[in-house]
Structure formats: C-alpha cells, structure tokens
Design an enzyme around this catalytic site. Structure first.
Site, PDB file in Angstrom:
ATOM      1  N   SER A 120    -118.924  52.546   5.186  1.00  0.00           N
ATOM      2  CA  SER A 120    -117.733  53.398   5.350  1.00  0.00           C
ATOM      3  C   SER A 120    -117.686  54.932   5.286  1.00  0.00           C
ATOM      4  CB  SER A 120    -116.641  52.654   4.398  1.00  0.00           C
ATOM      5  OG  SER A 120    -115.389  53.732   4.003  1.00  0.00           O
ATOM      6  N   TYR A 144    -113.924  58.441  10.859  1.00  0.00           N
ATOM      7  CA  TYR A 144    -112.374  58.691  11.275  1.00  0.00           C
ATOM      8  C   TYR A 144    -112.499  60.228  11.947  1.00  0.00           C
ATOM      9  CZ  TYR A 144    -110.595  55.128   7.919  1.00  0.00           C
ATOM     10  OH  TYR A 144    -110.217  54.009   7.390  1.00  0.00           O
ATOM     11  N   THR A 170    -112.874  54.073  13.792  1.00  0.00           N
ATOM     12  CA  THR A 170    -111.651  53.450  13.332  1.00  0.00           C
ATOM     13  C   THR A 170    -110.344  53.936  14.035  1.00  0.00           C
ATOM     14  OG1 THR A 170    -112.556  52.674  11.249  1.00  0.00           O
ATOM     15  CG2 THR A 170    -110.191  52.543  11.388  1.00  0.00           C
ATOM     16  N   LYS A 243    -112.931  50.227  16.553  1.00  0.00           N
ATOM     17  CA  LYS A 243    -112.167  49.328  15.426  1.00  0.00           C
ATOM     18  C   LYS A 243    -110.907  49.518  15.295  1.00  0.00           C
ATOM     19  CE  LYS A 243    -112.941  48.095  10.384  1.00  0.00           C
ATOM     20  NZ  LYS A 243    -111.762  48.507   9.993  1.00  0.00           N
ATOM     21  N   HIS A 267    -107.264  46.098  10.155  1.00  0.00           N
ATOM     22  CA  HIS A 267    -107.611  46.803   8.923  1.00  0.00           C
ATOM     23  C   HIS A 267    -107.404  46.118   7.701  1.00  0.00           C
ATOM     24  CE1 HIS A 267    -108.645  51.264   8.131  1.00  0.00           C
ATOM     25  NE2 HIS A 267    -108.323  50.816   7.081  1.00  0.00           N
TER      26      HIS A 267
END
Length: 372
Positions: A120, A144, A170, A243, A267
């Site tokens: 992450s 992101y 994402t 994603k 999510h």
C-alpha cells in the site's frame, strides 16, 4: 476461549488457529477499539462490506467425482510470474497498528509462501524497508494519483528502481468514503507512526491542511480520469493494473487504454455503499474482457472454497485484505504465513473435493447459483 486467553496472557498465542475467523476473533480482542474499527470499517451502513461475504454463500458448487485427485497442484501465474496458489495480499494501510514490524513482517510472511504482496501507498514502513526485509518477494505497488503529480511520479520511479513488478492504480477514491466509526473515534495515526513513503516529502504541506488517514486532507486528486492512465504509462515500463472496477463498461475502457490487468474491487466496502459484491460483479467483467487481460478480485474471501468460486468465475487470482491484518495482529510474519497456508490448504481440499487436479481444470461448470 477469550477469557482464558486474557487470563493466561502469553499462552493465547499457542491456540490452535483453524480458520480465518479464528484470526479475526483474536484480532478483535487484542487490537485497540479505534484500530479494530479502522480495519473493520465499511462505508455508511456497511451493506456492501457485508454483502462481499454473503454473496459467496449464495453460490453453490457442482462437484465432479471419480476424477483421480491423488495429486493436486495449486500453482498459477500472475503477469507471467508463478505463484504457489491464486491468493495474494491486497493493499491495506498502516500495518504497524497491528504488529510492530508492520509491512516488513507482511512482506516476509508472503515471501515465505511464494505469492504476491501488493504494498500500500499508505504503509507505515517505507518501500525500501519492505524490499530489504524480503528481498526475494514478488511485489506490486498500489498507487494513488495526487493533486501534486510529482508526488505520484517520484514514488513510481522509486518502486520501479526497487524491483516492484507492477503498479496497481486505485481508482475508486476520488474522495474518501464515509466510515462512521472512524469519525466517531476521530481516528488518527498515533504520533510514533507515519505514512513512511512520504516522510519528509509531505511535511511542508502539513501546516496548510488537516490530516486524513495520515496525510493532509485534499492530497488525493478527484479530477483523476482515463487520461491519467496514459500519463502513468508515459512514466514507467511497469505493467499497470487498475483496482476498483465493478462494471463491464469500465472493464472495456480499461482494455482500450492498454492496461495489463483489472482488480474487481469495491475497496472492501469502504467507499460507495450500495454497490455490488465483487464476486457478483466478476462474471460480467470476465465476459467483457474475454481473456485480453488478466482479471483479479478482492473482497470477502474467507475460505478456500471462496477462492475456488472466484477462480471458477474467471478470476486469475484473488487478494485478501483484512485477513492478512488479522494474521499480523496474531503473530506478525508467522501469522500472515499461517493465514495464507490455511487458505492454501482449504483451497487444495476444495479443489480435490470438486474433482479439480489443477487450477486449469477449474471453470464455470463448477458453479451453480442458488435460487433465491
């Protein structure tokens, strides 16, 4: 079990952990309320979070018998790399809240089982620390897009240089979902923890705005659009996996924009409440993609038969989020490894009991949707 655990302290780590729910119960009992609530949170009424799990129970298997399942093989590939079975670790934030070594322990536990760990952006260990902890691990990096594109750009170059093998973009967080308990708890990272990947980079922004999940609020860019996929492709040679896709229309656009994979994801039910369970969205996406790129899934995987159902419906691999954190809370690296091993054992057994000797033999003929 819980009272004896509290009473005997150290011995509770020796309890027999039989299934993923055992790790969930342990984590709920041992993590602080604010930390547990953060990991458990769904958006709004948590309908989508809960349906991610319930949807699997609506799907029945059609087992075939007398197929000689004396030898079985759970191996598969993702993006051309072999992994031990079709389950990886989904990107989840702040692993140091669950275990002092945080993402370094997650990386080692995943490396030991030879599967994929999606790191992450919101890690409490840096990408460099994670690579050093598990130098031979197979890793993707979840990204992101920020208002300050240079932030995204610099992390892309860092992870590519470190040997991460794909970028997972994402796309379902133009804004953060409303997670009621986090608001009630006024959730914040404790002072001794940081979003390590931005340590020193974001500090200059901190005075200007309030914090949201460890970084200044308004850091994420709500103007993100399909053209940013092209922008990302211009920065890197790494495969790009999107994603957060839940519809056939967006799946088709993803293919048209030249990405290498899709993760069907809501999510963990933490963004839009009222969207579909991921396993329910999977079929239309697989049917639209028609093998042009790989399709993966996360959300609601708790047993080996859940994995079998997802693979039968066309997922190349599934990813687990919360269960990995529960494993961490139980026993760090060893707990993550145990969670993965239990899922692997259960998946192998479900395969055999359904008449499948290897992953290639798993297909949609195995699935019967129950009539409700």
């Amino acid at each position: 079990m819980s009272t004896s655990c509290k009473r005997e302290g150290i011995r509770c780590a020796e309890m027999a952990m039989v299934c993923l729910t055992d790790f969930e119960e342990y984590a709920k009992e041992h993590l602080s309320k604010a930390t547990w609530d953060y990991y458990a949170a769904g958006a709004d009424e948590c309908c989508t979070r809960d349906d991610n799990l319930l949807a699997y129970k609506r799907i029945r298997l059609r087992p075939r018998i007398l197929r000689d399942v004396s030898v079985s093989d759970t191996r598969t590939t993702v993006q051309g790399t072999e992994i031990s079975f079709p389950v990886g670790i989904a990107p989840t934030a702040f692993h140091c809240l669950a275990w002092h070594e945080g993402e370094m322990a997650t990386a080692r536990g995943t490396e030991a089982v030879n599967t994929c760990y999606i790191t992450s952006t919101y890690s409490t260990c840096s990408v460099e620390e994670i690579v050093a902890a598990a130098p031979n691990g197979y890793r993707w990096f979840q990204l992101y897009v920020y208002r300050d594109r240079k932030l995204s750009e610099s992390i892309v170059h860092r992870v590519e240089a470190l040997g991460y093998k794909a970028l997972v973009l994402t796309v379902d967080v133009p804004y953060t979902g409303k997670r009621r308990n986090d608001i009630r708890n006024q959730f914040k990272l404790p002072p001794h923890l940081k979003v390590k990947n931005f340590d020193g980079v974001i500090q200059v922004m901190e005075a200007a705005s309030s914090e949201e999940y460890g970084i200044p609020s308004n850091t994420l860019d709500p103007s993100i659009s399909w053209k940013d996929v092209y922008w990302l492709q211009s920065l890197t040679r790494l495969p790009i996996i999107i994603k957060g896709i839940l519809t056939k229309e967006d799946a088709e656009l993803a293919v048209e924009h030249g990405v290498q994979g899709i993760i069907v994801s809501n999510h963990g039910g933490r963004q839009l409440d009222g969207g579909p369970a991921t396993i329910d969205a999977l079929s239309e996406i697989v049917d639209t993609v028609q093998g042009r790129i790989e399709v993966y899934l996360d959300g609601g995987i708790r047993t080996g038969s859940d994995v079998l159902k997802a693979v039968a419906l066309g997922a190349k691999c599934v990813f687990i989020g919360r269960p990995a954190v529960w494993g961490l809370a139980y026993k760090g690296e060893e707990g993550v490894r145990e969670v993965l091993q239990i899922l692997n054992d259960e998946f192998r057994l479900s395969m055999a009991l359904s008449g499948c000797r290897n992953v290639a033999e798993i297909n949609r003929n195995l699935i019967q949707f129950s009539k409700q």
